[in-house]
Design a protein around this motif. Structure first.
Motif, PDB file in Angstrom:
ATOM      1  N   GLY A   1      -2.358  37.907  27.915  1.00 60.40           N
ATOM      2  CA  GLY A   1      -2.885  37.020  27.594  1.00 60.40           C
ATOM      3  C   GLY A   1      -3.602  37.233  26.188  1.00 60.40           C
ATOM      4  N   LEU A   2      -4.984  36.868  26.261  1.00 58.25           N
ATOM      5  CA  LEU A   2      -5.907  36.881  24.968  1.00 58.25           C
ATOM      6  C   LEU A   2      -6.473  38.265  24.556  1.00 58.25           C
ATOM      7  CD1 LEU A   2      -8.119  33.928  25.787  1.00 58.25           C
ATOM      8  CD2 LEU A   2      -6.127  33.926  24.517  1.00 58.25           C
ATOM      9  N   ALA A   3      -6.143  39.216  25.587  1.00 61.56           N
ATOM     10  CA  ALA A   3      -6.218  40.570  25.086  1.00 61.56           C
ATOM     11  C   ALA A   3      -5.286  41.093  23.621  1.00 61.56           C
ATOM     12  CB  ALA A   3      -6.044  41.751  26.066  1.00 61.56           C
ATOM     13  N   TYR A   4      -4.056  40.513  23.717  1.00 57.24           N
ATOM     14  CA  TYR A   4      -3.221  40.691  22.735  1.00 57.24           C
ATOM     15  C   TYR A   4      -2.422  39.529  22.648  1.00 57.24           C
ATOM     16  CZ  TYR A   4       0.756  43.127  19.981  1.00 57.24           C
ATOM     17  OH  TYR A   4       1.442  43.487  18.978  1.00 57.24           O
ATOM     18  N   PRO A   5      -2.958  38.211  21.876  1.00 55.43           N
ATOM     19  CA  PRO A   5      -2.082  37.351  22.090  1.00 55.43           C
ATOM     20  C   PRO A   5      -0.859  37.406  21.365  1.00 55.43           C
ATOM     21  CG  PRO A   5      -4.123  37.088  20.780  1.00 55.43           C
ATOM     22  CD  PRO A   5      -4.150  38.414  21.563  1.00 55.43           C
ATOM     23  N   GLN A   6      -0.677  38.121  20.247  1.00 53.59           N
ATOM     24  CA  GLN A   6       0.645  38.076  19.441  1.00 53.59           C
ATOM     25  C   GLN A   6       1.747  38.650  20.499  1.00 53.59           C
ATOM     26  OE1 GLN A   6      -2.511  39.787  19.089  1.00 53.59           O
ATOM     27  NE2 GLN A   6      -2.550  39.934  16.547  1.00 53.59           N
ATOM     28  N   ALA A   7       1.519  39.260  21.622  1.00 51.28           N
ATOM     29  CA  ALA A   7       2.512  39.559  22.577  1.00 51.28           C
ATOM     30  C   ALA A   7       3.391  38.368  23.080  1.00 51.28           C
ATOM     31  CB  ALA A   7       1.934  40.325  23.753  1.00 51.28           C
ATOM     32  N   ILE A   8       2.602  37.281  23.075  1.00 52.75           N
ATOM     33  CA  ILE A   8       3.160  36.066  23.736  1.00 52.75           C
ATOM     34  C   ILE A   8       4.535  35.550  22.677  1.00 52.75           C
ATOM     35  CG2 ILE A   8       2.928  33.641  24.276  1.00 52.75           C
ATOM     36  CD1 ILE A   8       0.203  34.133  25.143  1.00 52.75           C
ATOM     37  N   PRO A   9       4.346  35.439  21.358  1.00 53.24           N
ATOM     38  CA  PRO A   9       5.541  35.126  20.623  1.00 53.24           C
ATOM     39  C   PRO A   9       6.254  36.239  20.301  1.00 53.24           C
ATOM     40  CG  PRO A   9       3.332  35.532  19.276  1.00 53.24           C
ATOM     41  CD  PRO A   9       2.997  35.328  20.566  1.00 53.24           C
ATOM     42  N   ILE A  10       6.095  37.487  20.565  1.00 53.08           N
ATOM     43  CA  ILE A  10       6.865  38.655  20.499  1.00 53.08           C
ATOM     44  C   ILE A  10       7.810  38.549  21.746  1.00 53.08           C
ATOM     45  CG2 ILE A  10       6.935  41.128  20.430  1.00 53.08           C
ATOM     46  CD1 ILE A  10       4.652  41.231  19.129  1.00 53.08           C
ATOM     47  N   VAL A  11       7.241  38.579  22.825  1.00 46.36           N
ATOM     48  CA  VAL A  11       8.096  38.360  24.230  1.00 46.36           C
ATOM     49  C   VAL A  11       8.969  37.262  23.785  1.00 46.36           C
ATOM     50  CG1 VAL A  11       7.987  38.028  26.558  1.00 46.36           C
ATOM     51  CG2 VAL A  11       6.485  39.610  25.289  1.00 46.36           C
TER      52      VAL A  11
ATOM     53  N   CYS B   1      14.168  37.222  32.291  1.00 44.93           N
ATOM     54  CA  CYS B   1      13.533  36.489  31.076  1.00 44.93           C
ATOM     55  C   CYS B   1      12.341  35.653  31.776  1.00 44.93           C
ATOM     56  CB  CYS B   1      14.440  35.615  30.411  1.00 44.93           C
ATOM     57  SG  CYS B   1      15.960  36.674  29.594  1.00 44.93           S
ATOM     58  N   ARG B   2      12.435  34.955  32.563  1.00 50.96           N
ATOM     59  CA  ARG B   2      11.355  34.114  33.126  1.00 50.96           C
ATOM     60  C   ARG B   2      10.136  34.943  33.475  1.00 50.96           C
ATOM     61  NH1 ARG B   2      14.642  29.969  37.011  1.00 50.96           N
ATOM     62  NH2 ARG B   2      15.257  28.341  35.500  1.00 50.96           N
ATOM     63  N   ARG B   3      10.384  35.853  34.218  1.00 49.61           N
ATOM     64  CA  ARG B   3       9.233  36.556  34.653  1.00 49.61           C
ATOM     65  C   ARG B   3       8.373  37.209  33.714  1.00 49.61           C
ATOM     66  NH1 ARG B   3       6.009  36.855  39.368  1.00 49.61           N
ATOM     67  NH2 ARG B   3       7.856  35.648  40.194  1.00 49.61           N
ATOM     68  N   ILE B   4       9.256  37.828  32.616  1.00 44.72           N
ATOM     69  CA  ILE B   4       8.389  38.667  31.337  1.00 44.72           C
ATOM     70  C   ILE B   4       7.498  37.718  30.710  1.00 44.72           C
ATOM     71  CG2 ILE B   4       9.213  39.701  29.286  1.00 44.72           C
ATOM     72  CD1 ILE B   4      11.527  41.090  30.633  1.00 44.72           C
ATOM     73  N   MET B   5       8.131  36.416  30.517  1.00 43.28           N
ATOM     74  CA  MET B   5       7.309  35.229  29.686  1.00 43.28           C
ATOM     75  C   MET B   5       6.041  34.984  30.535  1.00 43.28           C
ATOM     76  SD  MET B   5      10.256  32.880  27.818  1.00 43.28           S
ATOM     77  CE  MET B   5      10.807  32.460  29.052  1.00 43.28           C
ATOM     78  N   VAL B   6       6.180  34.713  31.837  1.00 43.72           N
ATOM     79  CA  VAL B   6       5.009  34.516  32.588  1.00 43.72           C
ATOM     80  C   VAL B   6       4.073  35.700  32.700  1.00 43.72           C
ATOM     81  CG1 VAL B   6       4.115  34.353  34.992  1.00 43.72           C
ATOM     82  CG2 VAL B   6       6.066  33.228  34.211  1.00 43.72           C
ATOM     83  N   ILE B   7       4.593  37.008  32.624  1.00 41.79           N
ATOM     84  CA  ILE B   7       3.595  38.267  32.533  1.00 41.79           C
ATOM     85  C   ILE B   7       2.811  38.292  31.246  1.00 41.79           C
ATOM     86  CG2 ILE B   7       3.440  40.700  32.530  1.00 41.79           C
ATOM     87  CD1 ILE B   7       6.068  40.389  34.225  1.00 41.79           C
ATOM     88  N   ALA B   8       3.463  37.750  30.166  1.00 39.97           N
ATOM     89  CA  ALA B   8       2.934  38.011  28.774  1.00 39.97           C
ATOM     90  C   ALA B   8       1.718  37.027  28.537  1.00 39.97           C
ATOM     91  CB  ALA B   8       3.991  37.514  27.539  1.00 39.97           C
ATOM     92  N   CYS B   9       1.690  35.759  29.437  1.00 35.48           N
ATOM     93  CA  CYS B   9       0.676  34.906  29.462  1.00 35.48           C
ATOM     94  C   CYS B   9      -0.550  35.213  30.420  1.00 35.48           C
ATOM     95  CB  CYS B   9       1.152  33.426  29.532  1.00 35.48           C
ATOM     96  SG  CYS B   9       2.467  33.088  28.102  1.00 35.48           S
ATOM     97  N   GLU B  10      -0.037  35.607  31.625  1.00 32.72           N
ATOM     98  CA  GLU B  10      -0.556  35.837  32.694  1.00 32.72           C
ATOM     99  C   GLU B  10      -1.377  37.027  32.718  1.00 32.72           C
ATOM    100  OE1 GLU B  10      -0.484  36.158  37.464  1.00 32.72           O
ATOM    101  OE2 GLU B  10       0.994  35.297  36.468  1.00 32.72           O
ATOM    102  N   ASP B  11      -0.978  38.272  32.486  1.00 37.88           N
ATOM    103  CA  ASP B  11      -1.579  39.678  32.560  1.00 37.88           C
ATOM    104  C   ASP B  11      -1.703  39.978  31.273  1.00 37.88           C
ATOM    105  OD1 ASP B  11      -1.176  39.978  35.387  1.00 37.88           O
ATOM    106  OD2 ASP B  11       0.908  39.827  35.047  1.00 37.88           O
TER     107      ASP B  11
END
Length: 426
Positions: A289-299, A277-287
């Protein structure tokens, strides 16, 4: 009590060792060193059951030196002191070879007590460890040793050891074993590159096999039932943990959803839900990021759901998240921006906050110009007004660079259009 098959089958020559051809094949570096007879201080690093101890024992048996064996889990300072005292005695006149298994468990003082003697050659150290030596072994010991990395053994090589194991068991118990090719393959694949685990499964399969006409029958179903969980090489505090979470992130970053799902499965099979869980949330923001910002709340929603469900159902929302991230467009622009900004702050490049951005307060009598003079952007056309935001010492510094993905390019176009229309707001 009989010793385990893994010990009874242990190779006595380098040619009998399965795997590690990158070190032990004719002409390879470690083999040349061993055959030269001039043994330097060495550290063998790699996962369990891949031959580190076996190779060290073969070297020890060939060396014409006083041999001592210690294990870091049980060795005391007194044990090390007793070995050091032999250095200048008759027993150690030809030198002392110390084989130290699991050296990472010795504390710094214990490791330091060997320094003088391994440096002048009166003690030759061969140490083995399952942990990264550059993290767990004292630097001074490390600098006086050569590190050799042992790798997980491929299934094709392990099958050779499994066949030999069944042959030895047949000789010992006087009953032949009829082992199917599928059973051999299952044992070799299920051990996760660990020959010791494969030997344990081999012995269990032989002893529990049904006897038909004086022959023990080992089929795939029996092998599967006795080796189904043995492939997991995992330690939440060790290299295996960091290797798997690293592989998960790099697979997602590389847009390989199949590899990413595989490494997620390894984490979840080991029961390490929190790390996943921790790593997946980091990936959403780090890798992503702003290319698909909706991924962050979805993850984040997928992670929350996984933590509420628990295993095994947690695998479902996490798989959704991993596949989503793997197939999403990628950008690390914000990640790089914060790294650059923090590097400046840590280097002392900060400066005073511009007066117009400070919290409202009275200026001192020494202030040449009194007043905050903050311009409220919403009070201007386009909700934009030019004013200085960075400290004077960093004025004009660029930390964030727009990525080349659709979302960030749209933001860049909006910024350029806004500046063209309202850049002269006063």
């Amino acid at each position: 009590m009989a010793s385990p098959l893994a010990d009874r089958i242990r190779p006595s020559t380098l040619d009998e060792v399965v795997g590690q051809t990158h070190l032990l094949a004719p002409g390879k570096p470690l083999r040349r060193i061993i055959e030269s007879g001039q043994i330097p201080n060495m550290i063998f690093y790699g996962p369990s059951g891949v031959g580190k101890t076996t190779v060290a024992r073969i070297i020890a048996e060939k060396a014409q030196m006083r041999l001592h064996k210690l294990n870091g889990t049980s060795a005391s300072t007194a044990d090390i002191k007793a070995i050091v005292e032999e250095v200048h005695s008759f027993a150690g006149y030809r030198g002392i070879l110390l084989y130290l298994d699991e050296i990472q468990y010795l504390n710094k003082k214990q490791q330091q007590s060997l320094l003088e003697h391994i440096e002048n050659g009166s003690i030759t150290l061969i140490a083995s460890t399952t942990e990264n030596p550059y993290f767990y072994i004292y630097n001074a010991v490390l600098s006086r040793s050569t590190v050799f990395e042992f790798k997980s053994v491929e299934p094709e090589e392990i099958e050779k050891a499994v066949r030999r194991g069944f042959s030895i068991l047949s000789d010992e118990y006087g009953e032949q074993a009829n082992v199917s090719d599928e059973a051999l393959h299952r044992i070799a694949v299920s051990c996760g590159g660990d020959v010791r685990k494969a030997m344990n499964s081999t012995e269990l399969c032989y002893l529990s096999a049904a006897v038909e006409n004086g022959v023990r029958v080992v089929d795939e179903s029996l092998a599967a039932s006795l080796s189904q969980r043995s492939s997991m090489q995992y330690d939440r505090q060790g290299d295996q943990h960091y290797d798997i979470v690293s592989a998960l992130q790099k697979s997602i970053r590389g847009s390989d959803e199949n590899a990413a799902v595989h490494y997620l499965a390894r984490l979840l099979t080991a029961g390490d839900l929190l790390s996943a869980c921790r790593r997946i949330m980091v990936i959403a923001c780090e890798d992503i990021g702003l290319a698909y910002p909706q991924a962050i709340p979805i993850v984040k929603a997928c992670v929350d759901m996984a933590l509420q469900l628990g295993l095994p159902e947690a695998r479902i929302p996490l798989a959704d998240a991993v596949v989503l991230l793997s197939t999403a467009p990628k950008s690390n622009s914000a990640y790089m921006a914060i790294n650059r900004a923090m590097a400046d702050v840590e280097a002392g490049k900060a400066g005073s906050i511009p007066r117009c951005l400070q919290n409202k307060h009275f200026d001192g009598e020494d202030a040449a110009v009194k007043g905050q003079f903050y311009k409220y952007p919403h009070a201007f056309p386009g909700h934009y007004v030019a004013q200085q935001y960075l400290p004077d010492t960093l004025s004009g510094t660029v930390y964030y660079e727009f990525g080349d993905n659709k979302t960030e390019q749209a933001a860049k176009a909006y910024r350029e259009r806004m500046l063209a229309l309202y850049g002269n707001n006063k």
